[in-house]
Every structure is written in C-alpha cells, then in structure tokens.
Design a protein around this motif. Structure first.
Motif, PDB file in Angstrom:
ATOM      1  N   MET A   1       0.834  -1.165   0.000  1.00  9.35           N
ATOM      2  CA  MET A   1       0.000   0.000   0.000  1.00  9.35           C
ATOM      3  C   MET A   1       0.888   1.241   0.000  1.00  9.35           C
ATOM      4  N   HIS A   2       0.498   2.244  -0.778  1.00 12.73           N
ATOM      5  CA  HIS A   2       1.275   3.459  -0.899  1.00 12.73           C
ATOM      6  C   HIS A   2       0.730   4.514   0.053  1.00 12.73           C
ATOM      7  N   SER A   3       1.623   5.239   0.701  1.00 13.62           N
ATOM      8  CA  SER A   3       1.204   6.408   1.462  1.00 13.62           C
ATOM      9  C   SER A   3       2.258   7.479   1.231  1.00 13.62           C
ATOM     10  N   TYR A   4       1.801   8.618   0.812  1.00 11.45           N
ATOM     11  CA  TYR A   4       2.715   9.667   0.430  1.00 11.45           C
ATOM     12  C   TYR A   4       2.452  10.925   1.236  1.00 11.45           C
ATOM     13  N   ALA A   5       3.456  11.780   1.245  1.00  9.56           N
ATOM     14  CA  ALA A   5       3.376  13.049   1.955  1.00  9.56           C
ATOM     15  C   ALA A   5       2.375  13.965   1.257  1.00  9.56           C
ATOM     16  N   PRO A   6       1.921  15.002   1.958  1.00  9.94           N
ATOM     17  CA  PRO A   6       1.037  15.981   1.321  1.00  9.94           C
ATOM     18  C   PRO A   6       1.777  16.732   0.217  1.00  9.94           C
ATOM     19  N   ALA A   7       1.046  17.592  -0.477  1.00  7.47           N
ATOM     20  CA  ALA A   7       1.628  18.351  -1.587  1.00  7.47           C
ATOM     21  C   ALA A   7       2.920  19.036  -1.134  1.00  7.47           C
ATOM     22  N   PRO A   8       3.943  18.961  -1.980  1.00  7.91           N
ATOM     23  CA  PRO A   8       5.239  19.513  -1.595  1.00  7.91           C
ATOM     24  C   PRO A   8       5.276  21.036  -1.694  1.00  7.91           C
ATOM     25  N   THR A   9       6.097  21.615  -0.868  1.00  5.14           N
ATOM     26  CA  THR A   9       6.368  23.043  -0.989  1.00  5.14           C
ATOM     27  C   THR A   9       7.588  23.202  -1.885  1.00  5.14           C
ATOM     28  N   ASP A  10       7.807  24.407  -2.376  1.00  2.54           N
ATOM     29  CA  ASP A  10       9.011  24.666  -3.175  1.00  2.54           C
ATOM     30  C   ASP A  10      10.264  24.330  -2.371  1.00  2.54           C
ATOM     31  N   GLU A  11      10.220  24.586  -1.065  1.00  3.62           N
ATOM     32  CA  GLU A  11      11.382  24.301  -0.221  1.00  3.62           C
ATOM     33  C   GLU A  11      11.644  22.792  -0.154  1.00  3.62           C
ATOM     34  N   ASP A  12      10.560  21.995  -0.032  1.00  2.00           N
ATOM     35  CA  ASP A  12      10.703  20.536  -0.015  1.00  2.00           C
ATOM     36  C   ASP A  12      11.361  20.056  -1.304  1.00  2.00           C
ATOM     37  N   LEU A  13      10.858  20.583  -2.425  1.00  6.58           N
ATOM     38  CA  LEU A  13      11.368  20.171  -3.732  1.00  6.58           C
ATOM     39  C   LEU A  13      12.812  20.606  -3.920  1.00  6.58           C
ATOM     40  N   ARG A  14      13.127  21.834  -3.543  1.00  9.44           N
ATOM     41  CA  ARG A  14      14.505  22.332  -3.695  1.00  9.44           C
ATOM     42  C   ARG A  14      15.481  21.495  -2.862  1.00  9.44           C
ATOM     43  N   ALA A  15      15.049  21.080  -1.679  1.00  6.71           N
ATOM     44  CA  ALA A  15      15.916  20.252  -0.824  1.00  6.71           C
ATOM     45  C   ALA A  15      16.238  18.916  -1.513  1.00  6.71           C
ATOM     46  N   LEU A  16      15.229  18.280  -2.098  1.00  4.64           N
ATOM     47  CA  LEU A  16      15.471  17.018  -2.816  1.00  4.64           C
ATOM     48  C   LEU A  16      16.381  17.235  -4.017  1.00  4.64           C
ATOM     49  N   ILE A  17      16.136  18.309  -4.753  1.00  4.62           N
ATOM     50  CA  ILE A  17      16.961  18.611  -5.921  1.00  4.62           C
ATOM     51  C   ILE A  17      18.399  18.864  -5.488  1.00  4.62           C
ATOM     52  N   ASP A  18      18.567  19.694  -4.453  1.00  7.10           N
ATOM     53  CA  ASP A  18      19.915  20.027  -3.973  1.00  7.10           C
ATOM     54  C   ASP A  18      20.679  18.801  -3.492  1.00  7.10           C
ATOM     55  N   ASP A  19      19.954  17.814  -2.930  1.00 10.78           N
ATOM     56  CA  ASP A  19      20.596  16.586  -2.456  1.00 10.78           C
ATOM     57  C   ASP A  19      21.191  15.766  -3.597  1.00 10.78           C
ATOM     58  N   HIS A  20      20.698  15.961  -4.830  1.00  9.79           N
ATOM     59  CA  HIS A  20      21.100  15.118  -5.952  1.00  9.79           C
ATOM     60  C   HIS A  20      21.762  15.860  -7.101  1.00  9.79           C
ATOM     61  N   VAL A  21      21.673  17.189  -7.102  1.00 10.82           N
ATOM     62  CA  VAL A  21      22.128  17.956  -8.269  1.00 10.82           C
ATOM     63  C   VAL A  21      23.632  17.807  -8.517  1.00 10.82           C
ATOM     64  N   GLY A  22      24.400  17.501  -7.505  1.00 12.08           N
ATOM     65  CA  GLY A  22      25.847  17.357  -7.654  1.00 12.08           C
ATOM     66  C   GLY A  22      26.283  16.012  -8.220  1.00 12.08           C
ATOM     67  N   LEU A  23      25.357  15.083  -8.353  1.00 11.42           N
ATOM     68  CA  LEU A  23      25.694  13.764  -8.890  1.00 11.42           C
ATOM     69  C   LEU A  23      25.986  13.859 -10.379  1.00 11.42           C
ATOM     70  N   GLU A  24      26.755  12.916 -10.882  1.00  6.26           N
ATOM     71  CA  GLU A  24      26.933  12.826 -12.324  1.00  6.26           C
ATOM     72  C   GLU A  24      25.627  12.262 -12.896  1.00  6.26           C
TER      73      GLU A  24
END
Length: 158
Positions: free
Chosen positions: A1-24
C-alpha cells in the motif's frame, strides 16, 4: 500500500533537488527522489528541476513521459501492473488486460474512482513460463485469468 506526503512546498522540492544535483547525471536520481517522496512528479517540481539542471521543461517532460515508472499524478493506494510482453500476450494477456480495463472503466495509468487501484502496463515481469503475469504493488502473480484478476482487484479494494 502506498502512502505519500502531502503536496510539496518549493522548499521541499529544492531540498530534494539540492541533495542530488551534484551527482553525475542527476536527472533520474532527482526524479526518483521526488516520486518516492510524493508518489508522483508534481507539476510544481518541473520548473524547479528544469532550472536547476539548465534544461527546458519540454526536455524534462520528454524524460518523464519516456520512463513508464514516472507518473505525473498520484497513483491509487495499490498499483496493478499487467504484463504486456509477447509471452504473456500469447497466453491471453491481451484479453486479460482489455477485460480488466473495461471492467474498471479505465485506460492505462487510470485510477479507480475510489482511489484504490491504478492499472499500468509493464513489459515483462520475468514469469514468461507462467503467463499471463501481473503485479500487485510488489507481489508478482503468475497464471492470472479473469477470476484470479477479479480476486486481486477485490483484495486491492477496486
């Protein structure tokens, strides 16, 4: 069964992006992280990811739509995948898929009105000798006929 967080904020999204943007080759890891966190790739993520990676929104949409595992809308509580590979088709997978979609009143990637089940195509589950095959969430099932599919859908709440 899937359970997901509520709608993301820009800050939530930026944090995920920042965590991975440095990867090749960061695009796919970013998309996987966003979908894992929110159950889909929300529209609000598109401009943020495109800007962070200096790609167009069209390029990003092309990647999201190319890979079948990414979705732009939340899935149901359960995901039923029906194998579309040749071995399963030869064993009745086409008929099984058509009947399942018709019974639920859905197209591929559609979700039942009650939000219980999303039906998706998958191209080989590795049960070629036991076709047609299906997958309910993380459970693979072989030799699926109409009655067995009905039982799986009922169990999933469709």
């Amino acid at each position: 069964m899937h359970s997901y967080a509520p709608a993301p904020t820009d800050e939530d999204l930026r944090a995920l992006i920042d965590d991975h943007v440095g990867l090749e080759g960061p695009l796919l890891p970013i998309l996987h992280a966003v979908q894992k966190a929110f159950g889909h790739i929300p529209g609000a993520a598109i401009p943020l990811i495109a800007d962070a990676l200096n790609i167009t929104r069209a390029e990003l949409h092309g990647v999201i739509s190319f890979y079948h595992d990414f979705r732009e809308a939340p899935a149901g509580r359960h995901v039923v995948k029906i194998c579309r590979a040749e071995a399963c088709q030869a064993m009745g997978g086409d008929v099984l898929a058509e009947e399942t979609l018709k019974k639920l009143g859905l197209d591929w990637h559609g979700t039942t009105v009650n939000g219980a089940v999303t039906v998706e195509p998958v191209y080989c589950l590795g049960l070629c000798a036991c076709g047609p095959a299906a997958m309910v969430d993380d459970r693979v099932v072989g030799r699926v006929d109409g009655a067995r599919m009905d039982a799986l859908l009922k169990e999933a709440g469709a």
